[in-house]
Scaffold this motif. Structure first.
Motif, PDB file in Angstrom:
ATOM      1  N   SER A   1     -14.529  -5.931  17.475  1.00  0.00           N
ATOM      2  CA  SER A   1     -13.971  -4.676  17.994  1.00  0.00           C
ATOM      3  C   SER A   1     -13.334  -4.829  19.373  1.00  0.00           C
ATOM      4  O   SER A   1     -13.127  -3.835  20.077  1.00  0.00           O
ATOM      5  N   CYS A   2     -13.007  -6.042  19.761  1.00  0.00           N
ATOM      6  CA  CYS A   2     -12.356  -6.257  21.061  1.00  0.00           C
ATOM      7  C   CYS A   2     -10.893  -5.832  21.008  1.00  0.00           C
ATOM      8  O   CYS A   2     -10.208  -6.042  20.006  1.00  0.00           O
ATOM      9  N   THR A   3     -10.432  -5.238  22.078  1.00  0.00           N
ATOM     10  CA  THR A   3      -9.003  -4.992  22.272  1.00  0.00           C
ATOM     11  C   THR A   3      -8.574  -5.773  23.506  1.00  0.00           C
ATOM     12  O   THR A   3      -9.050  -5.506  24.610  1.00  0.00           O
ATOM     13  N   TYR A   4      -7.714  -6.749  23.299  1.00  0.00           N
ATOM     14  CA  TYR A   4      -7.213  -7.585  24.397  1.00  0.00           C
ATOM     15  C   TYR A   4      -5.885  -6.982  24.849  1.00  0.00           C
ATOM     16  O   TYR A   4      -4.914  -6.969  24.100  1.00  0.00           O
TER      17      TYR A   4
ATOM     18  N   ARG B   1      -0.413  -7.624  22.304  1.00  0.00           N
ATOM     19  CA  ARG B   1      -1.750  -7.026  22.424  1.00  0.00           C
ATOM     20  C   ARG B   1      -2.528  -7.409  21.171  1.00  0.00           C
ATOM     21  O   ARG B   1      -2.003  -7.353  20.056  1.00  0.00           O
TER      22      ARG B   1
ATOM     23  N   ASP C   1     -13.989  -5.340  13.126  1.00  0.00           N
ATOM     24  CA  ASP C   1     -15.244  -4.731  13.576  1.00  0.00           C
ATOM     25  C   ASP C   1     -16.488  -5.556  13.260  1.00  0.00           C
ATOM     26  O   ASP C   1     -17.516  -5.398  13.924  1.00  0.00           O
TER      27      ASP C   1
ATOM     28  N   THR D   1      -6.010  -7.047  18.725  1.00  0.00           N
ATOM     29  CA  THR D   1      -7.217  -6.310  18.341  1.00  0.00           C
ATOM     30  C   THR D   1      -7.996  -7.143  17.329  1.00  0.00           C
ATOM     31  O   THR D   1      -7.418  -7.946  16.582  1.00  0.00           O
TER      32      THR D   1
ATOM     33  N   GLU E   1      -1.922  -8.424  15.890  1.00  0.00           N
ATOM     34  CA  GLU E   1      -1.147  -8.455  17.123  1.00  0.00           C
ATOM     35  C   GLU E   1      -0.113  -7.333  17.092  1.00  0.00           C
ATOM     36  O   GLU E   1       0.675  -7.235  16.147  1.00  0.00           O
TER      37      GLU E   1
ATOM     38  N   ASP F   1      -0.471  -4.389  16.348  1.00  0.00           N
ATOM     39  CA  ASP F   1      -0.663  -3.545  15.158  1.00  0.00           C
ATOM     40  C   ASP F   1       0.339  -3.866  14.053  1.00  0.00           C
ATOM     41  O   ASP F   1       0.675  -2.992  13.240  1.00  0.00           O
TER      42      ASP F   1
ATOM     43  N   VAL G   1      -7.626 -10.921  13.248  1.00  0.00           N
ATOM     44  CA  VAL G   1      -7.032 -10.205  14.376  1.00  0.00           C
ATOM     45  C   VAL G   1      -5.705  -9.592  13.944  1.00  0.00           C
ATOM     46  O   VAL G   1      -5.100  -9.995  12.948  1.00  0.00           O
TER      47      VAL G   1
END
Length: 225
Positions: free
Chosen positions: A140-143, A185, A190, A187, A164, A166, A162
């Motif tokens: 659940s990390c958002t970089y 970005r 979960d 994500t 990138e 979205d 992951v």
């Protein structure tokens, strides 16, 4: 005076470099000439590093909270076709220096992210030809969005999944390609951590003095919605 420690004095690291070469040799370019060119350039850089038998420098091993997820990430990676590369990582994992790379880390990210350089200006395999490393994300990390000045970057997903920007989902074995100045970005799913292997290409100056900075979205002008 003691002799310098070289790559050939550390077989586990030499194997890791050879396995990194094979990782980029077997990776599909998906028909993209730009990605194929990048993969070839990464292999050529790795080959030059191996032939030069570079000096090795081992910073003090360091950990970060997210490294608690590493065992799970490695276990999941053993189920993939790149399992030999996972075993190479396991052989040197006790020598890794995990770090953030940012002067100020966004709140919460310090528990969900860290990276470890394997090959590059700060070692352990010392070179100015290329930077190779690992980045680990907790579930659940958002970089946050960021870009690299003058650096061509690729990630190979070793375990987890992951997205990138979205746009699509990258499962184990997938390659993500980011040309210089490309804002991206990341994500993370979960249920499992994500372990990525990355390669940075650029000029010697860019590789040696790259500053890692998150890019904030511009504030909306007054009256805009």
């Amino acid at each position: 005076m003691t002799d310098k420690i070289r790559l050939t004095d550390n077989p586990d690291w030499a194997y890791l470099l050879r396995d990194s070469y094979d990782l980029y040799r077997r990776q599909s370019a998906g028909g993209s000439t730009k990605i194929r060119s990048h993969q070839r350039a990464v292999r050529e850089s790795i080959s030059r590093v191996i032939k030069s038998n570079p000096e090795m420098h081992f910073p003090e091993p360091a950990t970060k909270p997210v490294v608690g997820h590493l065992a799970r990430a490695l276990n999941n990676g053993r189920l993939e076709r790149h399992a030999p590369f996972i075993r190479s990582i396991e052989a040197i994992q006790d020598k890794l220096t995990w770090q953030y790379g940012y002067e100020k880390v966004p709140r919460g990210l310090e528990k969900k992210y860290s990276y470890a350089e394997l090959v590059g200006p700060t070692g352990p395999v010392l070179t100015d030809q290329i930077i190779l490393g690992l980045v680990l994300f907790a579930p659940s990390c958002t970089y946050p969005a960021h870009a690299h000045d003058g650096i061509t970057e690729s990630y190979v997903c070793l375990s987890g999944a992951v997205s990138e920007n979205d746009q699509g989902v990258y499962a184990p074995g997938s390659l993500i390609f980011n040309p210089p100045e490309h804002l991206h970005r990341i994500t993370v799913g979960d249920n499992n951590p994500a372990l990525l292997f990355y390669a940075w290409q650029g000029s010697t100056e860019k590789l040696s003095h790259q500053k890692m900075v998150f890019t904030r979205k511009p504030r909306e002008a007054a009256g805009e919605k």
